[in-house]
Design a protein around this motif. Sequence first.
Motif, PDB file in Angstrom:
ATOM      1  N   LEU A 151      69.367 134.934 -34.472  1.00 32.59           N
ATOM      2  CA  LEU A 151      69.752 135.350 -33.122  1.00 32.59           C
ATOM      3  C   LEU A 151      69.923 134.151 -32.194  1.00 32.59           C
ATOM      4  O   LEU A 151      70.884 134.068 -31.426  1.00 32.59           O
ATOM      5  CB  LEU A 151      68.694 136.286 -32.530  1.00 32.59           C
ATOM      6  CG  LEU A 151      68.628 137.697 -33.085  1.00 32.59           C
ATOM      7  CD1 LEU A 151      67.405 138.419 -32.540  1.00 32.59           C
ATOM      8  CD2 LEU A 151      69.896 138.479 -32.755  1.00 32.59           C
ATOM      9  N   ALA A 152      68.974 133.226 -32.256  1.00 29.87           N
ATOM     10  CA  ALA A 152      68.960 132.103 -31.319  1.00 29.87           C
ATOM     11  C   ALA A 152      70.136 131.155 -31.516  1.00 29.87           C
ATOM     12  O   ALA A 152      70.695 130.655 -30.526  1.00 29.87           O
ATOM     13  CB  ALA A 152      67.644 131.331 -31.444  1.00 29.87           C
ATOM     14  N   HIS A 160      71.511 123.860 -29.511  1.00 28.66           N
ATOM     15  CA  HIS A 160      72.292 124.382 -30.637  1.00 28.66           C
ATOM     16  C   HIS A 160      72.135 123.463 -31.853  1.00 28.66           C
ATOM     17  O   HIS A 160      71.950 123.935 -32.972  1.00 28.66           O
ATOM     18  CB  HIS A 160      73.764 124.502 -30.210  1.00 28.66           C
ATOM     19  CG  HIS A 160      74.598 125.341 -31.106  1.00 28.66           C
ATOM     20  ND1 HIS A 160      74.350 126.674 -31.331  1.00 28.66           N
ATOM     21  CD2 HIS A 160      75.705 125.043 -31.837  1.00 28.66           C
ATOM     22  CE1 HIS A 160      75.264 127.161 -32.154  1.00 28.66           C
ATOM     23  NE2 HIS A 160      76.089 126.187 -32.485  1.00 28.66           N
ATOM     24  N   LEU A 195      73.366 132.685 -30.085  1.00 28.71           N
ATOM     25  CA  LEU A 195      73.181 132.821 -28.639  1.00 28.71           C
ATOM     26  C   LEU A 195      73.235 131.461 -27.947  1.00 28.71           C
ATOM     27  O   LEU A 195      73.793 131.337 -26.854  1.00 28.71           O
ATOM     28  CB  LEU A 195      71.865 133.530 -28.323  1.00 28.71           C
ATOM     29  CG  LEU A 195      71.863 135.042 -28.541  1.00 28.71           C
ATOM     30  CD1 LEU A 195      70.452 135.605 -28.392  1.00 28.71           C
ATOM     31  CD2 LEU A 195      72.830 135.740 -27.597  1.00 28.71           C
ATOM     32  N   SER A 196      72.673 130.430 -28.591  1.00 29.91           N
ATOM     33  CA  SER A 196      72.733 129.092 -27.980  1.00 29.91           C
ATOM     34  C   SER A 196      74.168 128.571 -27.973  1.00 29.91           C
ATOM     35  O   SER A 196      74.581 127.886 -27.040  1.00 29.91           O
ATOM     36  CB  SER A 196      71.800 128.119 -28.699  1.00 29.91           C
ATOM     37  OG  SER A 196      72.252 127.831 -30.017  1.00 29.91           O
ATOM     38  N   LEU A 254      78.458 134.163 -20.861  1.00 29.15           N
ATOM     39  CA  LEU A 254      77.160 134.593 -20.357  1.00 29.15           C
ATOM     40  C   LEU A 254      77.067 134.193 -18.884  1.00 29.15           C
ATOM     41  O   LEU A 254      77.678 133.193 -18.465  1.00 29.15           O
ATOM     42  CB  LEU A 254      76.041 133.935 -21.161  1.00 29.15           C
ATOM     43  CG  LEU A 254      75.926 134.362 -22.623  1.00 29.15           C
ATOM     44  CD1 LEU A 254      74.912 133.494 -23.356  1.00 29.15           C
ATOM     45  CD2 LEU A 254      75.552 135.832 -22.728  1.00 29.15           C
ATOM     46  N   TRP A 306      72.366 122.770 -23.769  1.00 29.41           N
ATOM     47  CA  TRP A 306      72.718 123.770 -24.789  1.00 29.41           C
ATOM     48  C   TRP A 306      73.315 123.131 -26.030  1.00 29.41           C
ATOM     49  O   TRP A 306      73.147 123.638 -27.136  1.00 29.41           O
ATOM     50  CB  TRP A 306      73.625 124.847 -24.199  1.00 29.41           C
ATOM     51  CG  TRP A 306      72.855 125.765 -23.306  1.00 29.41           C
ATOM     52  CD1 TRP A 306      72.960 125.880 -21.942  1.00 29.41           C
ATOM     53  CD2 TRP A 306      71.819 126.668 -23.705  1.00 29.41           C
ATOM     54  NE1 TRP A 306      72.050 126.797 -21.477  1.00 29.41           N
ATOM     55  CE2 TRP A 306      71.340 127.310 -22.533  1.00 29.41           C
ATOM     56  CE3 TRP A 306      71.250 127.005 -24.928  1.00 29.41           C
ATOM     57  CZ2 TRP A 306      70.331 128.258 -22.568  1.00 29.41           C
ATOM     58  CZ3 TRP A 306      70.239 127.952 -24.954  1.00 29.41           C
ATOM     59  CH2 TRP A 306      69.790 128.568 -23.798  1.00 29.41           C
ATOM     60  N   LEU A 358      76.328 137.036 -34.838  1.00 28.79           N
ATOM     61  CA  LEU A 358      75.428 137.659 -33.862  1.00 28.79           C
ATOM     62  C   LEU A 358      75.476 139.181 -33.987  1.00 28.79           C
ATOM     63  O   LEU A 358      74.434 139.846 -34.027  1.00 28.79           O
ATOM     64  CB  LEU A 358      75.797 137.220 -32.445  1.00 28.79           C
ATOM     65  CG  LEU A 358      74.926 137.761 -31.321  1.00 28.79           C
ATOM     66  CD1 LEU A 358      73.470 137.357 -31.493  1.00 28.79           C
ATOM     67  CD2 LEU A 358      75.466 137.283 -29.969  1.00 28.79           C
ATOM     68  N   TRP A 377      76.821 130.529 -27.735  1.00 29.42           N
ATOM     69  CA  TRP A 377      77.477 131.298 -26.674  1.00 29.42           C
ATOM     70  C   TRP A 377      77.113 130.720 -25.316  1.00 29.42           C
ATOM     71  O   TRP A 377      77.963 130.576 -24.423  1.00 29.42           O
ATOM     72  CB  TRP A 377      77.057 132.748 -26.795  1.00 29.42           C
ATOM     73  CG  TRP A 377      77.840 133.744 -25.988  1.00 29.42           C
ATOM     74  CD1 TRP A 377      78.927 133.497 -25.172  1.00 29.42           C
ATOM     75  CD2 TRP A 377      77.607 135.150 -25.911  1.00 29.42           C
ATOM     76  NE1 TRP A 377      79.369 134.669 -24.604  1.00 29.42           N
ATOM     77  CE2 TRP A 377      78.580 135.703 -25.044  1.00 29.42           C
ATOM     78  CE3 TRP A 377      76.676 135.993 -26.495  1.00 29.42           C
ATOM     79  CZ2 TRP A 377      78.631 137.059 -24.746  1.00 29.42           C
ATOM     80  CZ3 TRP A 377      76.731 137.345 -26.202  1.00 29.42           C
ATOM     81  CH2 TRP A 377      77.696 137.868 -25.345  1.00 29.42           C
ATOM     82  N   ALA A 378      75.831 130.351 -25.145  1.00 30.73           N
ATOM     83  CA  ALA A 378      75.414 129.714 -23.892  1.00 30.73           C
ATOM     84  C   ALA A 378      76.151 128.399 -23.693  1.00 30.73           C
ATOM     85  O   ALA A 378      76.606 128.093 -22.578  1.00 30.73           O
ATOM     86  CB  ALA A 378      73.903 129.491 -23.899  1.00 30.73           C
TER      87      ALA A 378
END
Length: 192
Positions: A103-104, A149, A107-108, A133, A145, A61, A110-111
């Motif tokens: 990016l996604a 992911h 981030l997914s 987050l 999520w 990321l 991490w979510a």
Amino acid sequence: MPTLITNDTTRYGWAAIVLHWLIAAIVIGQFVLGFVMVRLSSQRTAFELIQLHKSFGFLLLGLVILRIAWRLGNAAPALPRSVGPLERRVAPLVHFALYVFQLALPLSGWALVSVSMLEIPSVPFNLFVMPDLPLAESDPAESFWTSAHWYLAYAGIGLVALHIAAALRHHFWLKDTVLTRMLTPSSDHRAE
């Protein structure tokens, strides 16, 4: 005289080249690690690999954000003349999709760890605790999520395969400089 660090009109500079290949290696490694870690029978080994997967996800990321910032400040070299009009329209869309995916996907992830009911902290490379987050923890959120992911990973595999196939097509079939200009800035990269 241009430096070898920044891009010019016909070739990528070292900064873009190093970021490209480092991100590529991490993305492919993350695909492999993700598939292996969820199929292990040893919970201890799986846990350790998940922590490593999270560490590389956070690194990815950060590198992708750096790569996008670098790209915004350094225009990509012009495509060789051998690239047809349709491909000239499609290539930027595929590259944009690759950036969105890069990016996604982390981030997914991490979510996912942020909403997990297990509340296991993320400690990238055992250096520091990465804050979650600001998302509510719940089983439905974790399920969402996890699926996001997973689907993003498979979509990413497709995008990466398309990107590799296109680069190989340019190199072996069209015999232009699309691939070689991402290998070294010192090669002869005249627009063809």
